[in-house]
Design an enzyme around this catalytic site. Structure first.
Site, short mmCIF file in Angstrom:
data_model
loop_
_atom_site.label_atom_id
_atom_site.label_comp_id
_atom_site.label_asym_id
_atom_site.label_seq_id
_atom_site.Cartn_x
_atom_site.Cartn_y
_atom_site.Cartn_z
N SER A 8 0.85 -1.19 0.00
CA SER A 8 0.00 0.00 0.00
C SER A 8 0.89 1.24 0.00
O SER A 8 1.60 1.50 0.97
CB SER A 8 -0.88 0.01 1.24
N HIS A 33 -1.16 -1.36 -4.31
CA HIS A 33 -2.42 -1.09 -3.62
C HIS A 33 -2.52 0.41 -3.37
O HIS A 33 -1.63 1.01 -2.75
CB HIS A 33 -2.49 -1.86 -2.30
N ASP A 35 -4.81 3.56 -2.01
CA ASP A 35 -5.91 3.91 -1.11
C ASP A 35 -6.42 5.31 -1.37
O ASP A 35 -5.73 6.29 -1.10
CB ASP A 35 -5.43 3.82 0.35
N MET A 37 -9.07 8.11 -0.31
CA MET A 37 -9.95 8.48 0.81
C MET A 37 -10.50 9.88 0.58
O MET A 37 -9.80 10.74 0.06
CB MET A 37 -9.16 8.45 2.11
N HIS A 66 -8.35 0.93 -4.04
CA HIS A 66 -9.29 0.72 -2.94
C HIS A 66 -9.96 2.06 -2.62
O HIS A 66 -9.33 2.95 -2.07
CB HIS A 66 -8.48 0.19 -1.74
N MET A 68 -12.16 4.41 -0.63
CA MET A 68 -12.83 4.66 0.66
C MET A 68 -13.52 6.01 0.53
O MET A 68 -13.14 6.99 1.17
CB MET A 68 -11.80 4.63 1.80
N MET A 137 -11.49 -5.78 5.40
CA MET A 137 -10.73 -4.82 6.21
C MET A 137 -10.41 -5.48 7.55
O MET A 137 -11.30 -5.89 8.29
CB MET A 137 -11.54 -3.54 6.45
N ASP A 175 -6.58 -6.42 4.28
CA ASP A 175 -5.99 -5.08 4.32
C ASP A 175 -6.06 -4.49 5.72
O ASP A 175 -7.14 -4.26 6.26
CB ASP A 175 -6.77 -4.20 3.32
#
Ligand code: DX5
Ligand code: ZN
Length: 216
Positions: A8, A33, A35, A37, A66, A68, A137, A175
């Site tokens: 990540s 990976h 992330d 957000m 991913h 979020m 998660m 994760d």
């Protein structure tokens, strides 16, 4: 299938992203990976399309993105354009999850769904056959460096059972708080992909740590 490792980049050095990307290219890692957000679904902000596009120019491995964020449907095509290969949305923000999954696939990406620690596996029963990936998660989403939630092992086993019973090809990704202390047990429970952020990037030799996770 041998398990996959997805570092990540949330825990990487943002001032040297190109070098971090090249480290991952030259390591035994399988995916990036990434992330995303939004400060609404989770109380943190990271990066979006421009940063993904920029690192895509140097990256030589698939992008596992991913999300979020709330209302992810609005941005599915934008993430495809930015270079996402796998796009994962959260169950908790998708009232029309079946449609979201179809849209991700129609945009040419593999479709993933992520579950928060409190979200039960059984809720995926009616979509599991359509999924390429389920991300469990193992911390509450929002930040790197949190402690692994032990109940995850049980969830992985339940998900594995569901996948088998429905003839699904979905991979199981874990994760949050992943390290060499829990990697073997997660794989034994049925995990296919391990995401790791701080365990890799806060280590002395990130590339070696990736190899370590690959060899567990
Ligand atoms: C957390 C993110 C994770 C995070 C994992 O919300 O989804 O991908 O980067 O970081 P570690 O491995 O440090 O828990
Ligand atoms: Zn993540």
């Amino acid at each position: 299938m041998a398990h996959l490792i997805a570092p990540s980049i949330l825990s990487s050095d943002f001032a040297n992203l190109q070098q971090e990307v090249e480290m991952i290219n030259n390591s035994e890692a399988d995916w990036f990976h990434i992330d995303v957000m939004d400060g609404v679904f989770v109380s943190n902000l990271t990066f979006g399309m421009p940063v993904i596009k920029a690192i895509k120019r140097y990256a030589e491995k698939p992008f596992d993105v991913h999300l979020m964020i709330v209302e992810p449907d609005k941005f599915i095509d934008d993430f495809a354009d930015a270079g996402a290969d796998i796009l994962t949305v959260h169950y908790e923000v998708c009232p029309h999850l079946h449609r979201s999954i179809q849209q991700i696939k129609a945009a040419g990406m593999k479709a993933g769904v992520s579950l928060n620690p409190h979200t039960n596996i059984c809720l995926l029963e009616d979509v599991i056959a359509d999924l390429d990936l389920v991300l469990i998660m193992s911390v509450n989403p929002g930040f790197g460096g949190q402690s692994f939630i032990e109940n995850t092992y049980q969830k992985v086993k339940e998900l594995k059972k569901l996948i088998k019973s429905k003839g699904s090809k979905a991979l199981i990704e874990i994760d949050g708080g992943v390290s060499s202390a829990n990697a073997r047990k997660l794989i034994d429970c049925g995990a296919d992909v391990l995401v790791a952020g701080s365990f890799i990037f806060k280590s002395e030799d990130p590339s070696k740590t990736i190899s370590e996770l690959k060899a567990v």
